[in-house]
Design a protein around this motif. Structure first.
Motif, PDB file in Angstrom:
ATOM      1  N   ALA A  52       0.858  -1.676 -18.682  1.00  0.00           N
ATOM      2  CA  ALA A  52      -0.158  -2.320 -19.508  1.00  0.00           C
ATOM      3  C   ALA A  52      -1.566  -2.039 -18.998  1.00  0.00           C
ATOM      4  O   ALA A  52      -2.501  -1.860 -19.783  1.00  0.00           O
ATOM      5  N   GLN A  53      -1.725  -1.986 -17.687  1.00  0.00           N
ATOM      6  CA  GLN A  53      -3.058  -1.774 -17.117  1.00  0.00           C
ATOM      7  C   GLN A  53      -3.281  -0.347 -16.628  1.00  0.00           C
ATOM      8  O   GLN A  53      -4.296  -0.059 -16.008  1.00  0.00           O
ATOM      9  N   GLN A  54      -2.303   0.530 -16.898  1.00  0.00           N
ATOM     10  CA  GLN A  54      -2.395   1.942 -16.523  1.00  0.00           C
ATOM     11  C   GLN A  54      -2.832   2.123 -15.074  1.00  0.00           C
ATOM     12  O   GLN A  54      -3.790   2.827 -14.773  1.00  0.00           O
ATOM     13  N   SER A  55      -2.101   1.464 -14.201  1.00  0.00           N
ATOM     14  CA  SER A  55      -2.421   1.529 -12.771  1.00  0.00           C
ATOM     15  C   SER A  55      -1.419   2.416 -12.052  1.00  0.00           C
ATOM     16  O   SER A  55      -0.271   2.556 -12.474  1.00  0.00           O
ATOM     17  N   ASP A  56      -1.848   2.998 -10.958  1.00  0.00           N
ATOM     18  CA  ASP A  56      -1.032   3.873 -10.133  1.00  0.00           C
ATOM     19  C   ASP A  56      -0.254   3.081  -9.080  1.00  0.00           C
ATOM     20  O   ASP A  56       0.597   3.624  -8.408  1.00  0.00           O
ATOM     21  N   TYR A  57      -0.569   1.797  -8.953  1.00  0.00           N
ATOM     22  CA  TYR A  57       0.023   0.993  -7.887  1.00  0.00           C
ATOM     23  C   TYR A  57      -0.050  -0.492  -8.237  1.00  0.00           C
ATOM     24  O   TYR A  57      -0.742  -0.908  -9.150  1.00  0.00           O
ATOM     25  N   ILE A  58       0.695  -1.274  -7.454  1.00  0.00           N
ATOM     26  CA  ILE A  58       0.644  -2.730  -7.559  1.00  0.00           C
ATOM     27  C   ILE A  58       0.662  -3.286  -6.132  1.00  0.00           C
ATOM     28  O   ILE A  58       1.440  -2.827  -5.290  1.00  0.00           O
ATOM     29  N   SER A  62      -5.871   6.647  -3.756  1.00  0.00           N
ATOM     30  CA  SER A  62      -4.556   7.105  -4.172  1.00  0.00           C
ATOM     31  C   SER A  62      -4.518   8.630  -4.218  1.00  0.00           C
ATOM     32  O   SER A  62      -5.346   9.260  -4.871  1.00  0.00           O
ATOM     33  N   ALA A  63      -3.531   9.216  -3.532  1.00  0.00           N
ATOM     34  CA  ALA A  63      -3.374  10.671  -3.549  1.00  0.00           C
ATOM     35  C   ALA A  63      -3.065  11.166  -4.961  1.00  0.00           C
ATOM     36  O   ALA A  63      -3.581  12.193  -5.396  1.00  0.00           O
ATOM     37  N   ARG A  64      -2.241  10.423  -5.699  1.00  0.00           N
ATOM     38  CA  ARG A  64      -1.909  10.827  -7.075  1.00  0.00           C
ATOM     39  C   ARG A  64      -3.159  10.833  -7.951  1.00  0.00           C
ATOM     40  O   ARG A  64      -3.326  11.693  -8.805  1.00  0.00           O
ATOM     41  N   GLN A  65      -4.021   9.853  -7.753  1.00  0.00           N
ATOM     42  CA  GLN A  65      -5.248   9.782  -8.533  1.00  0.00           C
ATOM     43  C   GLN A  65      -6.152  10.983  -8.223  1.00  0.00           C
ATOM     44  O   GLN A  65      -6.752  11.561  -9.122  1.00  0.00           O
ATOM     45  N   ILE A  66      -6.217  11.369  -6.967  1.00  0.00           N
ATOM     46  CA  ILE A  66      -6.995  12.552  -6.578  1.00  0.00           C
ATOM     47  C   ILE A  66      -6.407  13.799  -7.242  1.00  0.00           C
ATOM     48  O   ILE A  66      -7.117  14.602  -7.835  1.00  0.00           O
ATOM     49  N   ALA A  67      -5.085  13.946  -7.141  1.00  0.00           N
ATOM     50  CA  ALA A  67      -4.419  15.120  -7.714  1.00  0.00           C
ATOM     51  C   ALA A  67      -4.646  15.212  -9.219  1.00  0.00           C
ATOM     52  O   ALA A  67      -4.910  16.289  -9.753  1.00  0.00           O
TER      53      ALA A  67
END
Length: 193
Positions: A64-70, A161-166
């Motif tokens: 719902a919040q399109q987040s990479d983590y919690i 976040s590494a995924r966010q960087i990638a």
């Protein structure tokens, strides 16, 4: 309303809608300031859930919040761990459910989270002198997908976040998690049936 003045109006009957324009932000690359990739908790509240929250409920929140983590908290809202959105959708959950002899739908964040004791942090001050490549190199070396960011008072005030960087830089990730316990080693091995 006597303290205010009336604005001069104009006829807009022949007006057209203005064209939108892209915000000319400079391209971000690995040599850009690391601070550009910090999810700053003082500017945007991160998604949090108590450790007893089920994977299904957590996945709804993250989607719902399109987040990479919690962020995982205890009953006193103290940070106890972190779960990536990728972990919420991974085969790791099925393996843990089998090990716990519980239905997949009843696996909780506590069962799959990376405990705070295994997370790494860097100070906001260090990041102010660093580039994105430095942060990514640190995550690759530490075998972690996230770096927590701390303020002067050792307060956790953000995350990288590494995924966010990638995703932002359109680059591949080369991070291999480092197992810190025997059970983590077993979880990472696929057993043939």
């Amino acid at each position: 309303m006597s303290n205010f003045k009336e604005l001069r109006t104009q006829n807009v009957s022949h007006g057209v809608i203005a064209s939108t324009f892209a915000d000319d932000q400079p391209l971000i690359d690995l040599s850009s300031p690391a601070l550009k990739m910090v999810n700053n908790f003082t500017q945007k509240t991160p998604i949090r859930a108590e450790y007893e929250t089920t994977i299904t409920e957590a996945l709804k929140q993250v989607s719902a919040q399109q987040s990479d983590y919690i962020l995982v908290t205890d009953e006193h809202q103290k940070l106890v761990g972190l779960v990536s959105s990728a972990d919420l959708q991974s085969s790791k959950i099925t393996i843990i459910a089998e090990r716990l002899n519980t239905p997949r739908s009843e696996v909780s964040l506590h069962d799959i989270m990376t405990p705070i004791s295994q997370l790494k942090g860097v100070s906001m001050q260090s990041l102010s002198y660093a580039c994105i490549g430095d942060a990514l190199q640190t995550m690759e070396h530490q075998g972690t997908m996230f770096l927590l960011v701390t303020a002067a008072s050792n307060e956790i005030c953000g995350l990288i976040s590494a995924r966010q960087i990638a995703k932002k830089l359109h680059i591949p990730l080369h991070i291999t998690p480092i197992a810190s316990s025997f059970s983590q080693v077993l979880e990472s091995i696929e057993h043939p049936h």
